[in-house]
Design a protein around this motif. Structure first.
Motif, short mmCIF file in Angstrom:
data_model
loop_
_atom_site.label_atom_id
_atom_site.label_comp_id
_atom_site.label_asym_id
_atom_site.label_seq_id
_atom_site.Cartn_x
_atom_site.Cartn_y
_atom_site.Cartn_z
N ILE A 1 0.86 -1.19 0.00
CA ILE A 1 0.00 0.00 0.00
C ILE A 1 0.89 1.23 0.00
O ILE A 1 1.71 1.41 0.91
CB ILE A 1 -0.91 0.03 1.24
N ILE A 2 0.74 2.07 -1.01
CA ILE A 2 1.52 3.31 -1.09
C ILE A 2 0.63 4.45 -0.63
O ILE A 2 -0.45 4.68 -1.19
CB ILE A 2 2.03 3.56 -2.52
N THR A 3 1.06 5.13 0.42
CA THR A 3 0.23 6.14 1.07
C THR A 3 1.08 7.28 1.60
O THR A 3 2.31 7.12 1.80
CB THR A 3 -0.56 5.51 2.23
N GLN A 4 0.45 8.40 1.85
CA GLN A 4 1.13 9.54 2.48
C GLN A 4 0.84 9.61 3.98
O GLN A 4 1.33 10.51 4.66
CB GLN A 4 0.70 10.85 1.80
N ASN A 5 0.05 8.67 4.47
CA ASN A 5 -0.30 8.66 5.90
C ASN A 5 0.00 7.29 6.50
O ASN A 5 -0.90 6.56 6.93
CB ASN A 5 -1.79 8.99 6.07
N PRO A 6 1.28 6.89 6.53
CA PRO A 6 1.61 5.52 6.93
C PRO A 6 1.42 5.23 8.41
O PRO A 6 1.04 4.10 8.77
CB PRO A 6 3.09 5.41 6.55
N ASP A 7 1.67 6.21 9.28
CA ASP A 7 1.65 5.93 10.72
C ASP A 7 0.28 5.48 11.20
O ASP A 7 0.13 4.46 11.88
CB ASP A 7 2.11 7.16 11.51
N GLN A 8 -0.75 6.25 10.81
CA GLN A 8 -2.11 5.90 11.25
C GLN A 8 -2.59 4.61 10.58
O GLN A 8 -3.26 3.79 11.21
CB GLN A 8 -3.07 7.05 10.93
N LEU A 9 -2.23 4.44 9.30
CA LEU A 9 -2.64 3.23 8.59
C LEU A 9 -2.01 1.99 9.22
O LEU A 9 -2.68 0.97 9.43
CB LEU A 9 -2.24 3.32 7.12
N CYS A 10 -0.73 2.09 9.56
CA CYS A 10 -0.06 0.95 10.21
C CYS A 10 -0.72 0.61 11.54
O CYS A 10 -0.90 -0.57 11.87
CB CYS A 10 1.42 1.28 10.44
#
Length: 299
Positions: free
Chosen positions: A219-228
């Protein structure tokens, strides 16, 4: 009633599981009773019903004892008791409860409901059609976290511990029944037709049931911390992060990589869609896994 279900998603999941195991067990029972049992050349199904057919045929051919129409249903009920105990302690209590429901339905269909004549006499066609329906019944039940009981539970137990395809484990167990049936009748055609049935059932089961096939999700995202954090809390899978850059935009983004069982894919897709609709996600099949990866039991 609908309001109660909408306010309690877990209740809906249990209702869906109950409907699922009922429908797929009926499909399985029809495959056995209307097609396999209708063949003049003995065709064996798998698992406990297959063992029941084998014992019944041994009583008839070797001892001239006709056990009656209810024998198969009663054998399925009694033969599943020790296996259900294994499922209760070794697979999942919920999984076993729904397996009990399936066993009771099988007992009724195989032992107490008259067989319907489908008008087919060709043994090959009966083997293929019976195998197709048995595979749909078994695979569909397993896909939704239930089972048709019997050797499905043994296969599930082994698969959880060794990561082996459920269909492959069932194939080995059921071919043993087919060969035993051939020995009882002294006929290679019994084994041949039954193996055709087994191959069809195994292919269909593995195509439908994919709980122990694995996927790599990127998953390529600009919001990795919350997604993780959401993946860790809701999917309970470890996550690996890599820094990436878009070739066109030259924007720096993060690639989130996680390995999941394929039955978890719908959960993670919904999670990503709700959290970051602009995220770019791809999935790839994983052949083997080595290391710290938990093969989850069915809950």
């Amino acid at each position: 009633m609908s309001k109660l279900i909408s306010n309690n998603p877990k209740l809906w999941l249990e209702i869906r599981a109950l409907i699922t195991v009922t429908v797929f067990t009926i499909i399985y029972g029809i495959g056995v009773a209307w097609f396999l049992e209708a063949s003049l050349e003995p065709l064996y199904t798998g698992g406990i019903p297959g063992l029941g057919q084998l014992v019944r045929n041994i009583l008839i051919t070797r001892f001239n004892v006709n056990a009656g129409n209810t024998f198969l249903g009663i054998f399925v009920l009694l033969g599943n008791i020790p296996i259900l105990i294994l499922g209760w302690f070794g697979v999942s209590k919920r999984f076993t409860i729904y397996s009990i429901v399936s066993v009771l339905i099988q007992t009724t269909i195989l032992g107490f409901i008259p067989i319907v004549d489908v008008g087919i006499t060709d043994t090959f066609v009966l083997a293929v059609m019976g195998g197709l329906l048995v595979g749909v019944g078994v695979g569909g039940a397993l896909k939704y976290g239930t089972s048709t009981g019997g050797l499905d539970i043994v296969a599930q137990y082994y698969s959880l511990r060794h990561g082996t395809s459920v269909g492959f484990v069932s194939l080995v167990l059921n071919i043993t029944i087919a060969l035993a049936g051939a020995l009882v009748f002294g006929s290679a055609s019994v084994a041949a037709y039954t193996i055709i049935r087994i191959i069809v059932s195994t292919i269909v089961t593995d195509k439908i049931h994919t709980a122990y096939h694995f996927l790599k999700v990127e998953i390529i995202t600009q919001n990795p911390d919350q997604l993780c954090q959401l993946i860790l809390e809701q999917v309970y899978r470890g996550v690996t992060l890599s820094r990436v850059e878009g070739a066109y935009s030259h924007q720096e983004k993060t690639m989130v990589m996680v390995v999941i069982s394929s039955y978890e894919l719908s959960k993670i897709r919904k999670l990503v869609q709700d959290f970051d609709p602009k995220a770019f996600m791809i999935t790839q099949p994983v052949k083997t896994i080595q290391g710290n990866f938990k093969r989850k039991t069915i809950v």
